[in-house]
Scaffold this active site. Structure first.
Site, mmCIF file in Angstrom:
data_model
loop_
_atom_site.group_PDB
_atom_site.id
_atom_site.type_symbol
_atom_site.label_atom_id
_atom_site.label_comp_id
_atom_site.label_asym_id
_atom_site.label_seq_id
_atom_site.Cartn_x
_atom_site.Cartn_y
_atom_site.Cartn_z
ATOM 1 N N LYS A 197 1.013 -1.152 0.166
ATOM 2 C CA LYS A 197 0.064 0.005 -0.150
ATOM 3 C C LYS A 197 0.889 1.296 -0.038
ATOM 4 O O LYS A 197 1.896 1.191 0.424
ATOM 5 C CB LYS A 197 -1.019 0.135 1.080
ATOM 6 C CG LYS A 197 -0.388 0.024 2.452
ATOM 7 C CD LYS A 197 -0.036 1.388 3.030
ATOM 8 C CE LYS A 197 0.949 1.411 4.411
ATOM 9 N NZ LYS A 197 1.635 2.754 4.911
ATOM 10 N N MET B 107 5.600 0.389 3.450
ATOM 11 C CA MET B 107 4.570 -0.001 2.381
ATOM 12 C C MET B 107 3.755 -1.270 2.656
ATOM 13 O O MET B 107 3.025 -1.916 1.751
ATOM 14 C CB MET B 107 5.423 -0.232 1.252
ATOM 15 C CG MET B 107 6.117 0.964 0.432
ATOM 16 S SD MET B 107 6.765 0.631 -1.307
ATOM 17 C CE MET B 107 5.173 0.868 -2.072
ATOM 18 N N ALA B 108 3.952 -1.466 4.006
ATOM 19 C CA ALA B 108 2.892 -2.605 4.765
ATOM 20 C C ALA B 108 3.280 -3.867 4.028
ATOM 21 O O ALA B 108 2.340 -4.709 3.982
ATOM 22 C CB ALA B 108 1.436 -2.211 4.245
ATOM 23 N N GLY B 109 4.765 -4.340 3.882
ATOM 24 C CA GLY B 109 5.029 -5.662 3.541
ATOM 25 C C GLY B 109 4.493 -6.748 4.459
ATOM 26 O O GLY B 109 4.014 -7.784 3.899
ATOM 27 N N ASP C 84 -2.843 -2.036 9.221
ATOM 28 C CA ASP C 84 -3.016 -1.949 7.603
ATOM 29 C C ASP C 84 -3.295 -3.416 7.033
ATOM 30 O O ASP C 84 -3.626 -3.130 5.752
ATOM 31 C CB ASP C 84 -1.620 -1.778 6.965
ATOM 32 C CG ASP C 84 -1.057 -0.254 7.245
ATOM 33 O OD1 ASP C 84 -1.897 0.477 7.677
ATOM 34 O OD2 ASP C 84 0.204 0.011 7.447
ATOM 35 N N ALA D 94 0.810 -7.115 4.467
ATOM 36 C CA ALA D 94 0.371 -7.986 3.250
ATOM 37 C C ALA D 94 0.849 -9.429 3.104
ATOM 38 O O ALA D 94 -0.028 -10.179 2.699
ATOM 39 C CB ALA D 94 1.174 -7.183 1.936
ATOM 40 N N GLY E 244 9.786 -0.908 5.021
ATOM 41 C CA GLY E 244 9.778 0.375 4.168
ATOM 42 C C GLY E 244 8.700 1.126 4.266
ATOM 43 O O GLY E 244 8.566 2.418 3.706
ATOM 44 N N VAL F 100 11.002 -4.578 3.223
ATOM 45 C CA VAL F 100 10.897 -4.792 4.508
ATOM 46 C C VAL F 100 11.027 -3.650 5.303
ATOM 47 O O VAL F 100 12.163 -2.849 5.062
ATOM 48 C CB VAL F 100 11.851 -5.923 4.651
ATOM 49 C CG1 VAL F 100 11.835 -6.223 6.394
ATOM 50 C CG2 VAL F 100 11.808 -7.147 4.040
HETATM 51 O O1 C5P Z 1 -1.217 -1.649 13.787
HETATM 52 P P1 C5P Z 1 0.071 -2.106 13.340
HETATM 53 O O2 C5P Z 1 0.624 -3.066 14.308
HETATM 54 O O3 C5P Z 1 0.529 -1.943 12.269
HETATM 55 O O4 C5P Z 1 0.881 -0.923 14.372
HETATM 56 C C1 C5P Z 1 2.209 -0.803 14.475
HETATM 57 C C2 C5P Z 1 2.485 0.305 15.436
HETATM 58 O O5 C5P Z 1 2.520 1.680 14.864
HETATM 59 C C3 C5P Z 1 1.779 0.322 16.636
HETATM 60 O O6 C5P Z 1 2.096 -0.203 17.617
HETATM 61 C C4 C5P Z 1 1.841 2.062 17.071
HETATM 62 O O7 C5P Z 1 2.985 2.357 17.819
HETATM 63 C C5 C5P Z 1 2.113 2.691 15.589
HETATM 64 N N1 C5P Z 1 0.564 2.849 15.032
HETATM 65 C C6 C5P Z 1 -0.186 4.139 15.653
HETATM 66 N N2 C5P Z 1 -1.394 4.429 15.050
HETATM 67 C C7 C5P Z 1 -1.704 3.971 14.136
HETATM 68 C C8 C5P Z 1 -0.946 2.789 13.596
HETATM 69 C C9 C5P Z 1 -0.018 2.256 14.037
HETATM 70 O O8 C5P Z 1 0.451 4.584 16.521
HETATM 71 N N3 C5P Z 1 -3.023 4.090 13.679
#
Ligand code: C5P
Length: 368
Positions: A21, A118-120, A155, A123, A116, A114
């Site tokens: 993404k 881009m949500a690898g 994501d 995905a 990066g 990785v």
């Molecule tokens: O949801 P995900 O595991 O991808 O998020 C990784 C980290 O990114 C979270 O632990 C948080 O520190 C940060 N994050 C955030 N607010 C979001 C998404 C992610 O602070 N909306």
């Protein structure tokens, strides 16, 4: 549900792909009590794919042998192969739901940078959900898969859905933007090493707090952006003081962007792109400023950090333009690797369901 899907037979292999993404708009609110930040984002799926194959590995989960997780492709050594791997967590979630204890081998092929921005990893989880749902015969629909996806990461639901979507909440609440058909050609400049998403969000909080209450800096005209640009060249220290006296800009509403995405003018779209995480990524990785400058000088319509970085994106008017910009960035040596991609593309989907389990599908480098 067919009984034999719970019988480890070491045979059947299901392969799914899920896209990377980019965020065309990434507006970040303040930190919430749960540690996440409220987002207002426009996601777009682009033509770079993670590929995940799941197959029965024989034996029972939890019997001491972990599932086998293998990762191939660029950056593979940086990807964990234990239960913290997001694809493994997706498999665990659905296996529990199916009441199965079958060991499941997971093979991941990386096509997305990785760490990066881009949500690898997301995905991987999206592709693993779709593939495991089929392997275990659960037959969850897309909405149910997206609900499971939200438990795995902010994501992940978008990587299941693909296309172009408005994301709210922490990014997991989606509304597809059906009219956002305008195609985009984007140069992707990969940096050496990754950036941790939580660190970048924390840096944004820190910068916002610092600029709201600057120490030893007089409050300057918050509109004085041009003055700061000029000062940057003449006197970087003075420029830093001017910057510190201004609150960080915040991305506004998304309506103009959504409208532009319904049209066919790439320049109009490019003028409306925004990423609130960019100052934080640049603060942690100042070298990215040079990458952004190089892309601008190469004639890109707009350059910006992708999500939490450190990948940088350069938006171009068409594919030929993107190839020309990519060549210049590549030649300058500012990026570890440069790719050209396009969007929007669809979401996670199965590309092979092989009852004999022979190594997997013949796929090209895009994972399709
Ligand atoms: O949801 P995900 O595991 O991808 O998020 C990784 C980290 O990114 C979270 O632990 C948080 O520190 C940060 N994050 C955030 N607010 C979001 C998404 C992610 O602070 N909306």
């Amino acid at each position: 549900m067919p009984r034999d899907v719970f019988t480890p037979d070491g045979a059947r292999a299901v392969t799914a792909v899920a896209p990377a993404k980019i965020n065309l708009h990434l507006g970040v609110g303040d930190a919430r009590p749960d540690g996440f930040h409220d987002l207002l984002t426009v996601y777009r799926a682009v033509d770079m794919w993670e590929r995940v194959t799941v197959s029965f590995a024989g034996g029972a989960a939890g019997s001491g042998d972990d599932d086998e997780i293998t990762v191939t492709g660029p950056g593979a050594p940086q990807v964990p192969t234990d239960r913290t791997n997001l694809a493994a967590r997706a498999v665990d979630l659905l296996r529990e739901e199916a009441g199965s204890d079958a060991r499941i081998a997971i093979r991941i092929h990386k096509g997305v940078p990785v760490a990066g921005g881009m949500a690898g990893g997301s995905a991987d989880a999206a592709a693993a959900l779709v593939a495991t749902d089929r392997l275990l015969g659960l037959g969850l629909g897309r909405a149910a898969l997206e609900e499971r996806a939200a438990r795995l990461g902010s994501d992940v639901p978008f990587c299941v859905r693909g296309g172009t979507a408005l994301g709210t909440g922490r990014g997991e609440k989606l509304a597809t933007l059906l009219h956002a058909r305008a195609e985009q050609h984007v140069v992707v400049a990969l940096a050496a090493g990754g950036l941790s998403t939580p660190r970048v969000f924390a840096e944004l909080d820190r910068l916002r707090a610092e600029r709201a209450y600057p120490e030893g800096a007089e409050r300057a005209d918050p509109e004085g952006a041009e003055g700061a640009e000029g000062a940057e060249r003449a006197d970087p220290e003075a420029a830093a003081r001017v910057r510190a006296a201004r609150p960080l800009p915040r991305a506004g509403g998304v309506e103009p962007l959504v409208e532009a995405l319904a049209g066919d003018d790439p320049a109009a779209v490019a003028a409306l792109l925004a990423n609130d995480l960019e100052p934080a990524a640049l603060s942690l990785r100042p070298a990215l400023r040079k990458t952004l400058r190089t892309g601008q000088e190469a004639g890109a319509l707009h350059g910006m950090v992708s999500g939490s970085g450190p990948t940088c994106l350069f938006f171009c008017s068409d594919r030929d333009h993107a190839i020309a910009v990519a060549a210049e960035i590549s030649e300058s040596g500012v990026a570890r690797e440069v790719r050209v991609t396009r969007g929007p593309v669809g979401g996670a989907h199965i590309i092979s369901d092989d009852p004999s389990g022979v190594t997997g599908p013949g796929v090209d480098s895009t994972g399709k």
